[in-house]
Design a protein around this motif. Structure first.
Motif, PDB file in Angstrom:
ATOM      1  N   CYS A   1       0.809  -1.221   0.000  1.00  0.00           N
ATOM      2  CA  CYS A   1       0.000   0.000   0.000  1.00  0.00           C
ATOM      3  C   CYS A   1       0.839   1.267   0.000  1.00  0.00           C
ATOM      4  CB  CYS A   1      -0.962   0.009   1.184  1.00  0.00           C
ATOM      5  SG  CYS A   1      -0.161   0.128   2.789  1.00  0.00           S
TER       6      CYS A   1
ATOM      7  N   TYR B   1       4.855   1.606  -4.546  1.00  0.00           N
ATOM      8  CA  TYR B   1       4.328   1.197  -5.847  1.00  0.00           C
ATOM      9  C   TYR B   1       5.292   0.293  -6.614  1.00  0.00           C
ATOM     10  CZ  TYR B   1       7.138   5.158  -7.562  1.00  0.00           C
ATOM     11  OH  TYR B   1       8.147   6.029  -7.828  1.00  0.00           O
TER      12      TYR B   1
ATOM     13  N   TRP C   1       2.932   8.485  -0.819  1.00  0.00           N
ATOM     14  CA  TRP C   1       1.647   8.177  -1.422  1.00  0.00           C
ATOM     15  C   TRP C   1       1.252   6.767  -0.970  1.00  0.00           C
ATOM     16  CZ3 TRP C   1      -1.828  10.864  -4.261  1.00  0.00           C
ATOM     17  CH2 TRP C   1      -1.433  12.123  -4.729  1.00  0.00           C
TER      18      TRP C   1
ATOM     19  N   TYR D   1      -1.913   3.557  -1.329  1.00  0.00           N
ATOM     20  CA  TYR D   1      -2.872   3.015  -2.281  1.00  0.00           C
ATOM     21  C   TYR D   1      -3.687   1.922  -1.600  1.00  0.00           C
ATOM     22  CZ  TYR D   1       0.884   5.064  -5.090  1.00  0.00           C
ATOM     23  OH  TYR D   1       1.837   5.909  -5.585  1.00  0.00           O
TER      24      TYR D   1
ATOM     25  N   SER E   1      -3.630  -2.638  -4.980  1.00  0.00           N
ATOM     26  CA  SER E   1      -3.161  -1.281  -4.711  1.00  0.00           C
ATOM     27  C   SER E   1      -2.746  -0.558  -5.991  1.00  0.00           C
ATOM     28  CB  SER E   1      -1.987  -1.314  -3.731  1.00  0.00           C
ATOM     29  OG  SER E   1      -0.862  -1.949  -4.310  1.00  0.00           O
ATOM     30  N   TYR E   2      -1.947  -1.203  -6.831  1.00  0.00           N
ATOM     31  CA  TYR E   2      -1.300  -0.509  -7.946  1.00  0.00           C
ATOM     32  C   TYR E   2      -1.123  -1.516  -9.070  1.00  0.00           C
ATOM     33  CZ  TYR E   2       1.995   2.996  -9.895  1.00  0.00           C
ATOM     34  OH  TYR E   2       2.613   3.948 -10.661  1.00  0.00           O
TER      35      TYR E   2
ATOM     36  N   ASN F   1      -4.801   7.355  -2.390  1.00  0.00           N
ATOM     37  CA  ASN F   1      -5.691   6.880  -3.445  1.00  0.00           C
ATOM     38  C   ASN F   1      -6.470   5.684  -2.923  1.00  0.00           C
ATOM     39  OD1 ASN F   1      -4.671   8.779  -5.240  1.00  0.00           O
ATOM     40  ND2 ASN F   1      -3.180   7.372  -6.134  1.00  0.00           N
TER      41      ASN F   1
ATOM     42  N   ALA G   1      -6.521   0.884  -6.465  1.00  0.00           N
ATOM     43  CA  ALA G   1      -6.315   2.270  -6.054  1.00  0.00           C
ATOM     44  C   ALA G   1      -5.713   3.121  -7.167  1.00  0.00           C
ATOM     45  CB  ALA G   1      -5.421   2.317  -4.816  1.00  0.00           C
ATOM     46  N   GLU G   2      -4.801   2.551  -7.950  1.00  0.00           N
ATOM     47  CA  GLU G   2      -4.161   3.330  -9.013  1.00  0.00           C
ATOM     48  C   GLU G   2      -3.844   2.451 -10.209  1.00  0.00           C
ATOM     49  OE1 GLU G   2      -0.981   6.707 -10.094  1.00  0.00           O
ATOM     50  OE2 GLU G   2      -2.190   6.646  -8.283  1.00  0.00           O
TER      51      GLU G   2
END
Length: 273
Positions: free
Chosen positions: A125, A128, A157, A159, A164-165, A203, A209-210
């Motif tokens: 989280c 990334y 940042w 997520y 998460s990403y 996010n 999240a992204e």
């Protein structure tokens, strides 16, 4: 006497006292406290001992995960099969520890409920670099009862979502990271008590999240879901992006993403104060 939840008042047999008595309670998404009182009469004298305890919250992918998937070898013709919550948590555990699974195939073999513990996203989280790069096909199954405690983190940042990403490796469709073909039901996102009040950004996306370049989210239904900060009053200096399916599309590097056939019934209740 057991004094926690639906076990309250249960008597502990004296015979159990002879062999290092142990008690077990179901896993939960909430921290719980209670006490155990044991009494035994010896030579006409009753001796009593009470032990207080706290059962901390457990997280999928950190505390709980399977050793193996349910079958398959990760190829297009034989995807890794995920049949239960612990196997899904294994995927999260592996990705969160640096295995992107780029080009690897997964499929759900059954409906899954995540009601035993808090969910830690597939993809770290707050990092990334530890992200999912494979292909995840839900095969029409439902992932239910996901419970996430989200929070900002100082100078990072973060997520929060089922994933998460998401990021693939090239603009070839075969190299895209993909999550597709499932339902998310009765998910709950709550602001973690005692959260940090500053950070680079947050996010939140129920499914992801992204989305970074070369990624796809498709054929997803989200229903009976809520994202909330529990009506807390606070000042937050970080940026916050929230979506009922996807939280944010990365706008750098001419981001190429594929989004289609998405439906969300998610109540977003934040910043009411």
């Amino acid at each position: 006497t057991w004094t926690l939840g639906d076990k309250s008042g249960t008597e502990i047999p004296d015979a159990s006292f002879e062999n290092n008595l142990s008690l077990t309670v179901p896993l939960s998404t909430s921290e719980r406290s209670g006490s155990v009182t044991v009494s035994k009469t010896i030579d006409g004298e009753t001796k009593t001992r009470t032990v207080n305890f706290t059962i901390p919250v457990r997280y999928y992918s950190i505390d709980l995960y399977a050793d193996e998937f349910g079958g398959g070898d990760g190829t297009a013709s034989s995807p890794y099969i995920i049949n239960n919550d612990m196997q899904l948590a294994k995927l999260a555990h592996d990705v969160n520890n640096g295995n992107k699974y780029s080009g690897t195939y997964f499929k759900l073999g059954a409906d899954i409920t995540l009601d035993k513990a808090l969910w830690m996203p597939i993809g770290q989280c707050d990092n990334y670099d530890n992200r999912f790069g494979g292909k995840f096909d839900g095969k029409g199954n439902t992932i239910s009862n996901m419970h996430i405690l989200w929070e900002p983190k100082v100078s990072k940042w973060v997520y929060w979502g089922l994933f998460s990403y998401l990021k693939g490796t090239s603009d070839k469709v075969a190299d895209y990271a993909v999550i597709t073909n499932f339902i998310v039901d009765n998910a709950k996102f709550e602001l973690k008590p005692g959260f940090a009040t500053s950070g680079s950004g947050v996010n939140i996306g129920v499914v992801c999240a992204e989305l970074a370049p070369y990624s796809e989210v498709s054929n997803i239904i989200v229903r009976n879901t809520a994202i909330t900060d529990d009506d807390q009053t606070y000042t937050l200096s970080a940026s916050v992006r929230i979506g009922g399916v996807v939280g944010n599309l990365e706008n750098a590097n001419n981001c190429q993403t594929r989004l289609y056939n998405l439906s969300s019934d998610a109540a977003i209740k934040v910043f009411k104060n």
